[in-house]
Design a protein around this motif. Structure first.
Motif, short mmCIF file in Angstrom:
data_model
loop_
_atom_site.label_atom_id
_atom_site.label_comp_id
_atom_site.label_asym_id
_atom_site.label_seq_id
_atom_site.Cartn_x
_atom_site.Cartn_y
_atom_site.Cartn_z
N LEU A 292 8.07 37.88 67.76
CA LEU A 292 7.53 38.90 66.87
C LEU A 292 8.07 38.74 65.45
N LEU A 293 9.36 38.53 65.32
CA LEU A 293 9.95 38.40 63.99
C LEU A 293 9.42 37.17 63.26
N PHE A 294 9.22 36.09 63.98
CA PHE A 294 8.68 34.87 63.36
C PHE A 294 7.31 35.14 62.75
N PHE A 295 6.43 35.79 63.49
CA PHE A 295 5.09 36.01 62.98
C PHE A 295 5.04 37.09 61.90
N LEU A 296 5.98 38.00 61.89
CA LEU A 296 6.07 38.95 60.78
C LEU A 296 6.43 38.23 59.48
N VAL A 297 7.29 37.24 59.57
CA VAL A 297 7.63 36.44 58.39
C VAL A 297 6.42 35.62 57.93
N PHE A 377 -4.81 43.27 41.19
CA PHE A 377 -4.67 42.82 42.57
C PHE A 377 -3.26 42.32 42.89
N GLU A 378 -2.63 41.60 41.97
CA GLU A 378 -1.37 40.95 42.27
C GLU A 378 -0.27 41.93 42.69
N PRO A 379 -0.06 43.06 42.00
CA PRO A 379 0.99 43.99 42.45
C PRO A 379 0.70 44.57 43.83
N ILE A 380 -0.57 44.84 44.13
CA ILE A 380 -0.92 45.42 45.43
C ILE A 380 -0.63 44.42 46.54
N TYR A 381 -1.03 43.17 46.36
CA TYR A 381 -0.81 42.17 47.39
C TYR A 381 0.69 41.83 47.52
N ALA A 382 1.43 41.88 46.41
CA ALA A 382 2.87 41.64 46.48
C ALA A 382 3.56 42.74 47.28
N PHE A 383 3.12 43.98 47.10
CA PHE A 383 3.68 45.07 47.90
C PHE A 383 3.36 44.88 49.37
N CYS A 384 2.12 44.45 49.66
CA CYS A 384 1.73 44.23 51.05
C CYS A 384 2.60 43.15 51.70
N ALA A 385 3.12 42.20 50.90
CA ALA A 385 3.99 41.17 51.46
C ALA A 385 5.29 41.76 51.98
N LEU A 386 5.75 42.86 51.40
CA LEU A 386 7.00 43.48 51.85
C LEU A 386 6.83 44.25 53.15
N VAL A 387 5.60 44.68 53.43
CA VAL A 387 5.37 45.55 54.58
C VAL A 387 5.78 44.89 55.89
N PRO A 388 5.42 43.62 56.18
CA PRO A 388 5.85 43.02 57.45
C PRO A 388 7.37 42.93 57.58
N LEU A 389 8.07 42.73 56.47
CA LEU A 389 9.53 42.67 56.54
C LEU A 389 10.10 44.03 56.92
N LEU A 390 9.56 45.09 56.33
CA LEU A 390 9.99 46.43 56.71
C LEU A 390 9.68 46.71 58.18
N ALA A 391 8.51 46.24 58.63
CA ALA A 391 8.14 46.42 60.03
C ALA A 391 9.12 45.71 60.96
N GLY A 392 9.60 44.54 60.55
CA GLY A 392 10.57 43.83 61.36
C GLY A 392 11.87 44.60 61.51
N GLY A 393 12.30 45.25 60.43
CA GLY A 393 13.49 46.08 60.50
C GLY A 393 13.32 47.25 61.45
N VAL A 394 12.17 47.91 61.38
CA VAL A 394 11.88 49.02 62.29
C VAL A 394 11.89 48.54 63.74
N LEU A 395 11.31 47.38 63.98
CA LEU A 395 11.25 46.83 65.34
C LEU A 395 12.66 46.62 65.90
N LEU A 396 13.52 46.03 65.12
CA LEU A 396 14.87 45.75 65.59
C LEU A 396 15.65 47.04 65.89
N VAL A 397 15.51 48.02 65.01
CA VAL A 397 16.22 49.29 65.21
C VAL A 397 15.72 49.98 66.48
N GLY A 398 14.40 50.04 66.66
CA GLY A 398 13.84 50.71 67.82
C GLY A 398 14.19 50.03 69.13
N VAL A 399 14.08 48.70 69.15
CA VAL A 399 14.38 47.95 70.37
C VAL A 399 15.86 48.09 70.74
#
Length: 419
Positions: A292-297, A377-399
């Motif tokens: 999961l973490l690999f594909f989030l990256v 477009f560039e700032p919006i897509y750059a923000f979207c790039a951070l979202v999977p990294l935040l999701a990975g942190g949530v995943l680790l904490v929850g698991v």
């Protein structure tokens, strides 16, 4: 009829899953057909950008109140009836796009169609995942979840291409009519081929919009799904046609509608392929977390590439990475949820996961469409790039909270076992 299909090195999934894939593939046309058409059609019909965002998101907001009852209903009456009825409702909803072209006011008909689609898809999504969980063990759960998710998803790119290319070559009406025909056919496929798989409960008890699974596994997986859907469906799909128009990018001489349909289809094809790969790999490892973490990256890298894309080639690479990241997480993520959820609550857990995903997918167009007009477009897509990294942190904490380890092992009994 499914016994003669090739396996390509994978264990052949149960026949019921192949039936689910077939029916969800056909109905998926109706989900994808509207995305390449409506953002540009809105200006012709006098629909504001904000209203277009509302229409594209309406199905997801309706699912916010429909997902939980759908999941609870499945745990009470089984999977077959909700699945077949949900597919039929989606087929009828797709016909609403045709009505919207000829009967004013168009925004009201488009909105109604998306509302109906949301009701039907709430039942379809929850039942499809529950069926996969019902017929799987710990050693096949990731693969089967990936196969079902891939089947659900593959109809969407077909709808994107159908919406973009058929509308460009023929008409918007032709694209909507063809999608509606396939969507209605899907309910026939399900009625004939999909049996009951779930243990039935108390059919007389009521279901409520707030009857959700609030366990840590369901909420953790749901939050990850929220982030991925916000960035992928909510932001990318809602803005890509506008991005192509502003940067004057085109494939095969197609207009932005047709080109966006091809690119969006490319992301979904990539996602579908890696859904199977991610699920299968997670079944061969002691823990699903590293996969999961690999594909989030991978998703993170894809959105970074998108933010800097200035050519068709660069955009194509970005779409492949984004699709791979999105798809690679799907099978293992749902398998992880099934690993940590008792069988009798899997319907509710699936519904809860869909609630979070629909919040993300629904907010995306409403936030991204106005913001790209304001900041680009560039700032919006750059923000979207951070979202999977935040999701990975949530995943680790929850698991870690549930299992006591960042790398919980797989089980065949839906119980938590540390690695």
């Amino acid at each position: 009829m499914f016994d003669r299909l090739p396996t390509f090195g994978f264990t052949r999934p149960p026949a019921v899953l192949l039936a689910v894939i077939a029916s969800t593939f056909f109905v998926g046309f109706g989900g994808g057909v509207v995305f390449p058409i409506l953002p540009n059609l809105g200006a012709v019909l006098g629909i504001s950008a904000f209203m277009v965002g509302i229409i594209l998101s309406a199905n997801r907001f309706i699912r916010l109140v429909a997902n939980a009852p759908a999941g609870a209903l499945i745990d009470r009456i089984g999977t077959r009836r909700p699945f077949v009825l949900g597919l039929f409702i989606e087929g009828v909803a797709t016909l609403g796009y045709v009505v919207a072209l000829f009967v004013p006011p168009p925004e009201a008909w488009f909105l109604l169609a998306r509302v109906l689609w949301g009701l039907g898809s709430a039942a379809v999504f929850a039942t499809a995942y529950t069926i996969a969980a019902d017929v799987s063990t710990g050693d096949s759960r990731g693969t089967n979840m990936g196969i079902v998710r891939g089947g659900i998803t593959m109809g969407f790119p077909a709808g994107l291409v159908l919406g973009g290319v058929v509308s460009a070559l023929y008409s918007n009406a032709a694209a909507f009519v063809l999608a509606a025909a396939f969507a209605l056919f899907a309910s026939v496929v399900a009625y004939v081929l999909v049996p009951e798989t779930h243990v039935e409960g108390d059919e007389g008890s009521s279901v409520k919009p707030w009857d959700i699974d609030t366990s840590v596994p369901a909420v953790t997986v749901g939050l990850v799904n929220f982030g991925l859907m916000f960035a992928y469906i909510g932001a990318l799909f809602a803005t890509l046609v506008l991005f192509l128009g502003e940067h004057d990018l085109s494939l095969f001489g197609l207009a932005p509608q047709g080109t966006s349909g091809v690119f969006m289809a490319g992301t979904v094809v990539s996602a579908a392929a890696f859904m199977l790969v991610g699920g299968r790999v997670s079944d061969t490892r002691k823990s699903r977390t590293p996969v999961l973490l690999f594909f989030l990256v991978v998703s993170f890298v894809g959105f970074l590439l998108l933010a800097r894309a200035g050519s068709v080639i660069e955009l194509a690479f970005a779409c492949v990475f984004i699709g791979a990241g999105q798809g690679g997480t799907s099978g293992p993520l749902m398998a992880l949820l099934a690993d940590l959820t008792p069988d009798e609550r899997m319907g509710r857990a699936s519904g809860t996961n869909n609630v979070f995903g629909d919040v993300g997918g629904g907010l995306g167009p409403m936030v991204s469409l106005p913001l790209v007009e304001a900041v680009g477009f560039e700032p919006i897509y750059a923000f979207c790039a951070l979202v999977p990294l935040l999701a990975g942190g949530v995943l680790l904490v929850g698991v870690r909270r549930v299992t006591g380890t960042f790398r919980p092992g797989r089980t065949d009994t839906n119980a938590t076992v540390a690695d």
